[in-house]
Scaffold this active site. Sequence first.
Site, PDB file in Angstrom:
ATOM      1  N   THR A 120       3.893  -0.053   0.202  1.00 55.20           N
ATOM      2  CA  THR A 120       2.810  -1.035   0.194  1.00 55.20           C
ATOM      3  C   THR A 120       3.029  -2.004   1.344  1.00 55.20           C
ATOM      4  OG1 THR A 120       2.598  -0.867  -2.207  1.00 55.20           O
ATOM      5  CG2 THR A 120       1.684  -2.831  -1.166  1.00 55.20           C
TER       6      THR A 120
ATOM      7  N   LYS B  87       6.748  -9.748  -3.195  1.00 57.33           N
ATOM      8  CA  LYS B  87       6.385  -9.135  -1.912  1.00 57.33           C
ATOM      9  C   LYS B  87       4.888  -8.888  -1.802  1.00 57.33           C
ATOM     10  CE  LYS B  87       7.113  -4.660  -1.482  1.00 57.33           C
ATOM     11  NZ  LYS B  87       5.791  -4.007  -1.243  1.00 57.33           N
TER      12      LYS B  87
ATOM     13  N   LYS C  27      -4.832  -0.491  -1.615  1.00 57.08           N
ATOM     14  CA  LYS C  27      -3.659  -0.763  -2.450  1.00 57.08           C
ATOM     15  C   LYS C  27      -3.470  -2.266  -2.647  1.00 57.08           C
ATOM     16  CE  LYS C  27       0.121  -0.115  -4.802  1.00 57.08           C
ATOM     17  NZ  LYS C  27       1.345   0.533  -4.326  1.00 57.08           N
TER      18      LYS C  27
END
Length: 311
Positions: A105, A249, A181
Amino acid sequence: MAASAVADRSGGVAVLGLGSMGHGMATSMMRAGLSVVGFDPYPASLQRFVSDGGRAALDAETAARDANAVVSVVVNASQTEALLFGAGGVAEAMPEGAVFVSCATMDPEIVRHLSARLEAAGRHYLDAPMSGGPVKAASGELTVMASGSKAAFAAARPVLDAIAAKVYELGDAPGAGAAFKMINQLLAGVHIAAACEAIAFAARQGLDLRQVYDVITASAGNSWMFENRIPHVLDGDYAPKSAVEIFVKDLGIVQDMARAQRFPVPVSAAALQMFLAASGAGMGHDDDASLARLYAQLSGAVLPEPVSPSA
C-alpha cells in the site's frame, strides 16, 4: 535450513516477503500448480515457508533471476523501491518482459514513479494492492485492486488467478490500483476506530458486551469491521492479525494525499490520532482492535482481560 530446501533458480514465480500475507499467497500459488520460490530476510519466515513445502532462494536477486512474475509483498514504498533498485535489487535481475506485481500500500504518485523507472528497463509493473488479510491470502480468496498495461496483466494472470477471488482491473496505468486501495484504507481505519469507540463506550455504561455485539451486528449500525474486529476485544485476543502500525502508515498516506490536493479529511484525521495514540502507548505491533483498549484506558471502561502475551 537444509541445503536441499534451497533453490538457486526461481522457476515461474518469485514471492518476495513471506510474512503473514506473503506466506499465504505463496502457498496458494503452489496449490494452483505454479512453480514458486520465496525469499524473506527473516530466517523464521523463510524456514516456515520451507517447512510448508516451499523452495527458498538465497536472496531476492536470485529468486527473481528466472521468474516470469516477481510478487512483492513488502510493507511500504521505501521497501518496494529498495527491493527494486537498491543493492541487490531485482529490477536488473528480472528477465526482460517479466512482471513485477507490487502489493504494498503506497501513495499513487510513488507507484507512478517506480513503474515508469522499471518499465523503461523493459520490465512490466502491475500495481496490485490487495485486501482480505492473512486468512484470505491463505485460501487464495483475496480482493486485488490492480492497474497496469495489458502486457502486465497478461504476465501476472496465473498469479492473480491463484491468489484472488476477485480481481478489479482498474486501468491501464499503474497508480489507479493504489488510489483505490487508499480509499479502502480510509474507510477501514475509520470503521475500526468507530467500532472500538462504540464497544468501549458500551463497556463504560456497564452493558453486556456480547449482547451489544449480537444487537449491533443485526442492526443498521453494523459494519464489516465491527463484525470482524470486536470479537478480538470480547476474547481479549490482541495477537496481531492486522497491526495498529498498519493504519498509522496508511492513514498517514491518506493525510499526505489529501493535503497535496487541498481536500479535507477530518474524520480519517481523527482516526489517525487514535492509532497514533495506541502506538505511542506501546500497542503498535498489537492487533488494531487495541484501539478499544486505548479508549478503556482513557475512560475507565472495563473490557475483557487480555489473553495474548503482547497485551
